[in-house]
Write a protein that holds these residues in place. Structure first.
Motif, PDB file in Angstrom:
ATOM      1  N   THR A 169       0.815  -1.214   0.000  1.00  0.00           N
ATOM      2  CA  THR A 169       0.000   0.000   0.000  1.00  0.00           C
ATOM      3  C   THR A 169       0.848   1.263   0.000  1.00  0.00           C
ATOM      4  N   PHE A 170       1.871   1.303   0.866  1.00  0.00           N
ATOM      5  CA  PHE A 170       2.643   2.525   1.060  1.00  0.00           C
ATOM      6  C   PHE A 170       4.058   2.458   0.487  1.00  0.00           C
ATOM      7  N   GLY A 171       4.569   1.252   0.245  1.00  0.00           N
ATOM      8  CA  GLY A 171       5.934   1.088  -0.237  1.00  0.00           C
ATOM      9  C   GLY A 171       6.928   1.000   0.905  1.00  0.00           C
ATOM     10  N   THR A 172       8.023   0.290   0.703  1.00  0.00           N
ATOM     11  CA  THR A 172       9.007   0.127   1.780  1.00  0.00           C
ATOM     12  C   THR A 172       9.706   1.438   2.122  1.00  0.00           C
ATOM     13  N   SER A 173       9.690   2.411   1.228  1.00  0.00           N
ATOM     14  CA  SER A 173      10.319   3.698   1.543  1.00  0.00           C
ATOM     15  C   SER A 173       9.559   4.456   2.622  1.00  0.00           C
ATOM     16  N   ALA A 174       8.327   4.021   2.918  1.00  0.00           N
ATOM     17  CA  ALA A 174       7.518   4.679   3.945  1.00  0.00           C
ATOM     18  C   ALA A 174       7.515   3.927   5.268  1.00  0.00           C
ATOM     19  N   LEU A 175       8.220   2.799   5.339  1.00  0.00           N
ATOM     20  CA  LEU A 175       8.213   1.981   6.548  1.00  0.00           C
ATOM     21  C   LEU A 175       9.481   2.220   7.362  1.00  0.00           C
ATOM     22  N   VAL A 176       9.311   2.408   8.673  1.00  0.00           N
ATOM     23  CA  VAL A 176      10.443   2.586   9.574  1.00  0.00           C
ATOM     24  C   VAL A 176      10.341   1.564  10.701  1.00  0.00           C
ATOM     25  N   TYR A 177      11.484   1.073  11.107  1.00  0.00           N
ATOM     26  CA  TYR A 177      11.545  -0.007  12.092  1.00  0.00           C
ATOM     27  C   TYR A 177      10.976   0.428  13.443  1.00  0.00           C
ATOM     28  N   GLY A 178      10.064  -0.355  13.965  1.00  0.00           N
ATOM     29  CA  GLY A 178       9.473  -0.136  15.281  1.00  0.00           C
ATOM     30  C   GLY A 178       9.050  -1.462  15.860  1.00  0.00           C
ATOM     31  N   THR A 179       9.063  -1.584  17.196  1.00  0.00           N
ATOM     32  CA  THR A 179       8.863  -2.899  17.815  1.00  0.00           C
ATOM     33  C   THR A 179       7.815  -2.947  18.920  1.00  0.00           C
ATOM     34  N   ASP A 180       7.456  -1.805  19.529  1.00  0.00           N
ATOM     35  CA  ASP A 180       6.557  -1.768  20.687  1.00  0.00           C
ATOM     36  C   ASP A 180       7.187  -2.356  21.955  1.00  0.00           C
ATOM     37  N   GLU A 181       8.466  -2.644  21.943  1.00  0.00           N
ATOM     38  CA  GLU A 181       9.120  -3.098  23.162  1.00  0.00           C
ATOM     39  C   GLU A 181       9.539  -1.865  23.973  1.00  0.00           C
ATOM     40  N   PRO A 182       9.395  -1.881  25.317  1.00  0.00           N
ATOM     41  CA  PRO A 182       9.123  -3.020  26.199  1.00  0.00           C
ATOM     42  C   PRO A 182       7.641  -3.301  26.440  1.00  0.00           C
ATOM     43  N   HIS A 183       6.751  -2.495  25.835  1.00  0.00           N
ATOM     44  CA  HIS A 183       5.325  -2.744  26.049  1.00  0.00           C
ATOM     45  C   HIS A 183       4.961  -4.168  25.640  1.00  0.00           C
ATOM     46  N   VAL A 184       5.509  -4.616  24.535  1.00  0.00           N
ATOM     47  CA  VAL A 184       5.329  -6.006  24.100  1.00  0.00           C
ATOM     48  C   VAL A 184       6.648  -6.744  24.353  1.00  0.00           C
ATOM     49  N   PRO A 185       6.706  -7.625  25.353  1.00  0.00           N
ATOM     50  CA  PRO A 185       7.961  -8.345  25.641  1.00  0.00           C
ATOM     51  C   PRO A 185       8.459  -9.109  24.412  1.00  0.00           C
ATOM     52  N   ASN A 186       9.767  -9.037  24.185  1.00  0.00           N
ATOM     53  CA  ASN A 186      10.394  -9.705  23.029  1.00  0.00           C
ATOM     54  C   ASN A 186       9.890  -9.173  21.693  1.00  0.00           C
ATOM     55  N   GLY A 187       9.371  -7.941  21.716  1.00  0.00           N
ATOM     56  CA  GLY A 187       8.857  -7.359  20.486  1.00  0.00           C
ATOM     57  C   GLY A 187       9.924  -7.195  19.421  1.00  0.00           C
ATOM     58  N   THR A 188      11.143  -6.871  19.852  1.00  0.00           N
ATOM     59  CA  THR A 188      12.225  -6.696  18.890  1.00  0.00           C
ATOM     60  C   THR A 188      12.469  -7.967  18.100  1.00  0.00           C
ATOM     61  N   ARG A 189      12.594  -9.087  18.807  1.00  0.00           N
ATOM     62  CA  ARG A 189      12.843 -10.361  18.143  1.00  0.00           C
ATOM     63  C   ARG A 189      11.682 -10.742  17.224  1.00  0.00           C
ATOM     64  N   ALA A 190      10.457 -10.539  17.718  1.00  0.00           N
ATOM     65  CA  ALA A 190       9.286 -10.947  16.937  1.00  0.00           C
ATOM     66  C   ALA A 190       9.146 -10.122  15.656  1.00  0.00           C
ATOM     67  N   VAL A 191       9.373  -8.812  15.752  1.00  0.00           N
ATOM     68  CA  VAL A 191       9.259  -7.972  14.565  1.00  0.00           C
ATOM     69  C   VAL A 191      10.374  -8.281  13.569  1.00  0.00           C
TER      70      VAL A 191
END
Length: 228
Positions: A169-191
């Protein structure tokens, strides 16, 4: 301060009232913030409220990076057991973006660099639906999808197909890395696992994982340097 081109900061603005929001914005800018983080409602106001228009104009004058995260709204369901956090937040993000567009805020404040949380919530799914009705709103001068494709979206999603939809929909040029950690435990690994399991090119992954955010922050930092 010692490494201003390597480290920049984004200030978290209070969501209790628009007066507190504006006061903290001024303080953050004086400290050198290149952007701010806000929620989808501020006190009893939605982001398109007339009371917040001067706030948006200030963001636009400084060409700031603005991270928007959903929150539980004043009219949220009573006795919520967590379902609003799980499901409602995605709608809050999509609704906030749609309100800003249809109210003409993003037309007037085109230099604000918006980053929407969680791949933009449900925006990538309903973008065509929003486009169909925009001509009923005089303040919205072009299809909402044009405004949405100027925005950025973090990758705080562990669901691979949702990431694929945001990319399509938006293209990879519009996506930036985000994880929701520490709100979501292990969010970094999962993303990271979800992103690396996609059939995307190495260049696309490098852009999403670092280059897009680096370029976005650097543009914001350069703007702040010009204003000094």
């Amino acid at each position: 301060r010692e490494f201003p081109r390597r480290f920049q900061f984004v200030a978290a603005l209070p969501s209790s009232s628009h007066g507190a929001l504006e006061a903290e914005l001024d303080r953050a800018l004086a400290l050198g913030a290149v952007g701010v983080g806000i929620t989808t409602t501020v006190g009893d106001y939605t982001l398109d409220a007339p009371e917040l228009r001067e706030f948006w104009r200030a963001l636009n004058r400084h060409k700031l990076l603005v991270l928007v995260h959903p929150t539980f709204p004043p009219n949220g369901p009573a006795q919520d057991r967590g379902e609003f956090l799980a499901v409602g937040y995605l709608g809050e993000t999509a609704m906030a973006a749609t309100k800003l567009i249809l109210a003409g805020v993003l037309e007037e404040c085109s230099d604000v660099r918006l980053v929407w949380s969680h791949c933009g919530g449900s925006l990538s799914v309903v973008i065509d639906r929003i486009d169909r009705g925009y001509k009923r709103y005089e303040s919205c001068l072009r299809p909402p999808s044009e405004y949405l494709r100027r925005c950025f979206y973090d990758t705080a999603s562990m669901h691979g197909p949702a990431l694929d939809c945001a990319r399509a929909t938006f293209g990879t040029s519009a996506l930036v890395y985000g994880t929701d950690e520490p709100h979501v435990p292990n969010g970094t690994r999962a993303v990271l696992d979800a992103l690396r399991s996609r059939r995307w090119s190495e260049d696309e992954l490098e852009a999403v994982l670092s280059r897009n955010a680096r370029d976005l922050l650097q543009r914001a930092a350069d703007q702040q340097q010009k204003e000094k």
